[in-house]
Design an enzyme around this catalytic site. Structure first.
Site, PDB file in Angstrom:
ATOM      1  N   ILE A   1      39.647  37.720  50.666  1.00 26.94           N
ATOM      2  CA  ILE A   1      39.751  37.607  49.218  1.00 26.94           C
ATOM      3  C   ILE A   1      41.151  38.063  48.827  1.00 26.94           C
ATOM      4  O   ILE A   1      41.792  38.832  49.548  1.00 26.94           O
ATOM      5  CB  ILE A   1      38.664  38.417  48.477  1.00 26.94           C
ATOM      6  CG1 ILE A   1      38.654  39.884  48.917  1.00 26.94           C
ATOM      7  CG2 ILE A   1      37.309  37.800  48.672  1.00 26.94           C
ATOM      8  CD1 ILE A   1      37.599  40.713  48.225  1.00 26.94           C
ATOM      9  N   ASP A   2      41.627  37.593  47.699  1.00 30.05           N
ATOM     10  CA  ASP A   2      42.991  37.859  47.280  1.00 30.05           C
ATOM     11  C   ASP A   2      43.243  39.344  47.035  1.00 30.05           C
ATOM     12  O   ASP A   2      42.309  40.103  46.751  1.00 30.05           O
ATOM     13  CB  ASP A   2      43.316  37.096  45.997  1.00 30.05           C
ATOM     14  CG  ASP A   2      43.245  35.594  46.166  1.00 30.05           C
ATOM     15  OD1 ASP A   2      43.436  35.132  47.307  1.00 30.05           O
ATOM     16  OD2 ASP A   2      42.993  34.891  45.173  1.00 30.05           O
ATOM     17  N   ARG A   3      44.479  39.728  47.088  1.00 33.55           N
ATOM     18  CA  ARG A   3      44.875  41.126  46.878  1.00 33.55           C
ATOM     19  C   ARG A   3      44.354  41.656  45.550  1.00 33.55           C
ATOM     20  O   ARG A   3      43.825  42.771  45.477  1.00 33.55           O
ATOM     21  CB  ARG A   3      46.400  41.245  46.916  1.00 33.55           C
ATOM     22  CG  ARG A   3      46.907  42.660  46.646  1.00 33.55           C
ATOM     23  CD  ARG A   3      48.415  42.697  46.599  1.00 33.55           C
ATOM     24  NE  ARG A   3      48.926  41.913  45.461  1.00 33.55           N
ATOM     25  CZ  ARG A   3      50.219  41.735  45.201  1.00 33.55           C
ATOM     26  NH1 ARG A   3      51.135  42.254  46.001  1.00 33.55           N
ATOM     27  NH2 ARG A   3      50.600  41.011  44.159  1.00 33.55           N
TER      28      ARG A   3
ATOM     29  N   ARG B   1      40.100  30.277  41.155  1.00 33.62           N
ATOM     30  CA  ARG B   1      41.248  30.274  40.253  1.00 33.62           C
ATOM     31  C   ARG B   1      41.744  28.853  39.991  1.00 33.62           C
ATOM     32  O   ARG B   1      42.017  28.471  38.845  1.00 33.62           O
ATOM     33  CB  ARG B   1      42.357  31.144  40.847  1.00 33.62           C
ATOM     34  CG  ARG B   1      41.943  32.603  41.026  1.00 33.62           C
ATOM     35  CD  ARG B   1      42.893  33.363  41.937  1.00 33.62           C
ATOM     36  NE  ARG B   1      44.238  33.440  41.347  1.00 33.62           N
ATOM     37  CZ  ARG B   1      45.293  33.906  42.001  1.00 33.62           C
ATOM     38  NH1 ARG B   1      45.182  34.300  43.270  1.00 33.62           N
ATOM     39  NH2 ARG B   1      46.472  33.962  41.402  1.00 33.62           N
TER      40      ARG B   1
END
Length: 302
Positions: A136-138, A237
């Site tokens: 998962i993204d930062r 997103r």
């Protein structure tokens, strides 16, 4: 380094899927890297990522030897939601990078897992991603699973492919989604100009499906739940931005102006469901909305 000599037995199968099915221990993501590196040859020519099989195709794939892990274990506190001898599930905070990358050589989830788990992490994904099954993204918080052995890693990777590993996110989207629920079914690929971004790409993108439903409506924003069928980079997103409702705080796919109090997009991996690789029983986990997310909901509820 090992060479595998394969003969295709199906028509129209994706190259990465054929390789992952035919070479034990090879995931589709690893197969894609080999295709990109020119390590797969069919009919005397390097196979491309978009190649499809024909019955009788003779394929040779060169798989490099596993590299030793060269990441320093670091004593970084972890919010462990579930752990046993096969898997570990972490509630990742905003700001933590999952694996080392240029600009982020340490302080990552992998560094923390190496300290926490010692040698009991799978090595299928190579040098920089031991144990990591998905990412998962930062600036996205929430549940992420890692495998403690190769058998568990392969089983979980298969569940990612057949969608039995289910992930549910909560997000705040900009604007008012008129319907109460919907589905975005649009392939995602690398942005043609900005290579750090992803984009809807009907021609060369990979299949991506996001189901969304409204949890609550606020002035100028909508609190939504998103269920993933696939797990493409930046999928939620990109998909919500593509229907005119980028995530609040997402300066990459939405407004370039950061939202006060947010480090990035308002997105939290709330729920995780998988089949345990050893017991075969379903495991369902959930973590609460973090304080920062609840603060955003209170702020927009005015």
């Amino acid at each position: 380094m090992a060479d595998y000599h394969l003969i295709a037995d199906r028509a129209g199968e994706r190259a990465d899927a054929f390789l992952a099915r035919s070479v034990e221990g090879l995931t589709r993501s690893a197969a894609q890297r080999l295709l990109e590196e020119g390590a797969v040859v069919c009919g005397g020519k390097a196979w491309k990522k978009n190649s499809k099989t024909a019955p009788g195709d003779e394929v040779t794939v060169t798989v490099p030897d596993p590299q030793p892990v060269d990441v320093v274990p670091q004593n970084i506190p972890l919010d462990v939601v579930y752990e046993d001898g096969d898997v570990i599930v972490i509630n990742k905070p905003v700001g933590m990078v999952v694996h080392p990358a240029p600009g982020h050589p340490d302080g990552t989830l992998v560094n923390a897992l190496l300290y926490h788990c010692g040698d009991s992490l799978s090595g299928i994904n190579g040098q920089l991603r031991p144990g990591i099954v998905h990412r998962i993204d930062r600036d996205t918080s929430g549940l992420i699973i890692a495998a403690k052995n190769d058998r568990a890693h392969l089983a979980l990777a298969e569940q990612l492919q057949d969608h039995s590993l289910a992930r549910v996110y909560e997000a705040v989207a900009v604007g008012n989604l008129r319907a109460d629920s919907g589905t975005v079914d649009a392939p995602i690929g690398r942005h043609p100009v900005d290579r750090k971004k992803m984009a809807i790409d009907p021609g060369n993108g990979r299949a991506a499906v996001t189901h969304w439903s409204v949890l609550a409506r606020y002035p100028g924003c909508t609190h939504v739940e998103c269920r993933l069928e696939t797990g493409r980079t930046h999928q939620i997103r990109v998909h919500l931005a593509s229907i005119g409702h980028p995530l609040l705080g997402d300066v990459v796919y939405g407004s370039k102006k950061p939202y006060p109090g947010l480090a990035g997009q308002c997105l939290h991996a709330r729920k995780l469901k998988f089949i345990h690789p050893a017991t075969g029983k379903p495991v369902e986990l959930e973590c609460p909305l973090p304080d920062w997310f609840q603060a955003v909901l209170r702020k927009i509820d005015r």
